[in-house]
Design a protein around this motif. Structure first.
Motif, PDB file in Angstrom:
ATOM      1  N   CYS A 138      -0.769  -0.879   5.746  1.00  0.00           N
ATOM      2  CA  CYS A 138      -0.076  -0.667   4.479  1.00  0.00           C
ATOM      3  C   CYS A 138       0.787  -1.888   4.141  1.00  0.00           C
ATOM      4  CB  CYS A 138       0.799   0.575   4.600  1.00  0.00           C
ATOM      5  SG  CYS A 138       1.574   1.087   3.050  1.00  0.00           S
ATOM      6  N   ASP A 154       3.688  -1.702   3.227  1.00  0.00           N
ATOM      7  CA  ASP A 154       5.062  -1.288   3.516  1.00  0.00           C
ATOM      8  C   ASP A 154       5.827  -2.350   4.308  1.00  0.00           C
ATOM      9  OD1 ASP A 154       7.284   0.104   5.011  1.00  0.00           O
ATOM     10  OD2 ASP A 154       6.516   1.819   3.887  1.00  0.00           O
ATOM     11  N   GLY A 188      -1.065   1.975   1.204  1.00  0.00           N
ATOM     12  CA  GLY A 188      -1.817   3.097   1.756  1.00  0.00           C
ATOM     13  C   GLY A 188      -2.929   2.733   2.710  1.00  0.00           C
ATOM     14  N   HIS A 193       0.872   4.637   8.783  1.00  0.00           N
ATOM     15  CA  HIS A 193       2.224   4.676   9.355  1.00  0.00           C
ATOM     16  C   HIS A 193       2.998   5.883   8.853  1.00  0.00           C
ATOM     17  CE1 HIS A 193       4.511   3.405   5.693  1.00  0.00           C
ATOM     18  NE2 HIS A 193       3.301   3.003   5.343  1.00  0.00           N
ATOM     19  N   CYS A 246       4.699   7.125   4.893  1.00  0.00           N
ATOM     20  CA  CYS A 246       3.965   6.254   3.974  1.00  0.00           C
ATOM     21  C   CYS A 246       4.092   6.760   2.529  1.00  0.00           C
ATOM     22  CB  CYS A 246       2.495   6.183   4.369  1.00  0.00           C
ATOM     23  SG  CYS A 246       1.541   5.052   3.321  1.00  0.00           S
ATOM     24  N   GLY A 247       4.645   5.918   1.674  1.00  0.00           N
ATOM     25  CA  GLY A 247       4.841   6.286   0.272  1.00  0.00           C
ATOM     26  C   GLY A 247       3.532   6.517  -0.465  1.00  0.00           C
TER      27      GLY A 247
END
Ligand SMILES: [Zn+2]
Length: 207
Positions: free
Chosen positions: A39, A41, A64, A100, A103-104
Motif C-alpha cells: 500500500c 500508506d 490498497g 497492512h 488500511c484506509g
C-alpha cells in the motif's frame, strides 16, 4: 520540504558514502529477486520491515496494494505494467503482496460511500475485494488473497508460476507490533481469506 532537503543532505554526507561499493555495483543495473507490492500508506517501509538493501526489492505501491485483474477495463495500468516488467524482464523469483493493518483503502472498499466524493479513489477501490467481511482484519486478508488471484489472471504471471520460476505470497503487516503474517498464495482462486501465520524470529527463514 525543508525537512526532506535536510534529509538528502544527511544522506549524501553520512549514509551514501558508507554504502559506496553497493551503489557502484548497482549503478548500471538491477537484478532484484523479489517484487514487493504494498500500500502507499506512509506507515509502511518495505526495506525497513524486510531489512533489505537498495537493489533487493522491486517495489510497486498504490492505495490498497491492488493489482487490477486482466479483465479490468484498463488500457494501461502502472502496477500491472510494473508486474509485467518484473516478471518478464527482471525475472523475479517471488512476488509479495503486502497488505497492512488499519488500511484506509480497505476501509473505503468496505464502505464505498465514504469515498464516493473522490472519483478516482472510488474507481480504484472497485478493484479491491474484501470478501464481504465486516471485520477489518478479515477484509484486509481477503483483499490480499484477491490481489494474488488477480495476479494469476495474467498469463505472464500464471505461466511463470506453473513453470515453477515464480512464487506468490500474501503478507499482512501490523503497524503497532511490526508483526508480519504470511500465507502462500492459493492460486486456484477459491474464496476466503485463509490462515495467515506470523513470521517469527526463528521461523522467518522458512518463508
Ligand atoms: Zn493501506
Amino acid at each position: 520540504m525543508q525537512e526532506l532537503k535536510a534529509g538528502v543532505h544527511r544522506y549524501l554526507t553520512d549514509v551514501h558514502p558508507d554504502k559506496q561499493p553497493l551503489f557502484d555495483s548497482l549503478a548500471t543495473g538491477q537484478s532484484p529477486s523479489v517484487m514487493f507490492i504494498t500500500c502507499a500508506d506512509s506507515r509502511i517501509d518495505p526495506s525497513l520491515i524486510t531489512q533489505t538493501e537498495p537493489g533487493d526489492l522491486f517495489v510497486a505501491r498504490n492505495a490498497g496494494n491492488i493489482i487490477p485483474a486482466s479483465d479490468a477495463d484498463l488500457s494501461a495500468e502502472g502496477t500491472v505494467a510494473s508486474v509485467e516488467y518484473a516478471v518478464s524482464a527482471l525475472q523475479v523469483s517471488h512476488i509479495v503482496v503486502c497488505g497492512h493493518a488499519d488500511c484506509g483503502a480497505v476501509k473505503a472498499a468496505m464502505n464505498p460511500v465514504s469515498a464516493s466524493e473522490m472519483a478516482q479513489v472510488s474507481a480504484w477501490i472497485d478493484h479491491a475485494d474484501t470478501g464481504g467481511h465486516s471485520d477489518l482484519s478479515a477484509a484486509i486478508e481477503a483483499n490480499v488473497m484477491a490481489q494474488l488471484r488477480n495476479l494469476m489472471s495474467y498469463d505472464f504471471v500464471s505461466d511463470a508460476v506453473e513453470t515453477g520460476t515464480l512464487t506468490l505470497a500474501g503478507w499482512v503487516y501490523d503497524i503497532a507490533t511490526g508483526m508480519v503474517r504470511v500465507r502462500a498464495a492459493e492460486t486456484g482462486g477459491a474464496n476466503g481469506s485463509g490462515t495467515f501465520t506470523p513470521i517469527t524470529a526463528t521461523a522467518g527463514s522458512s518463508q
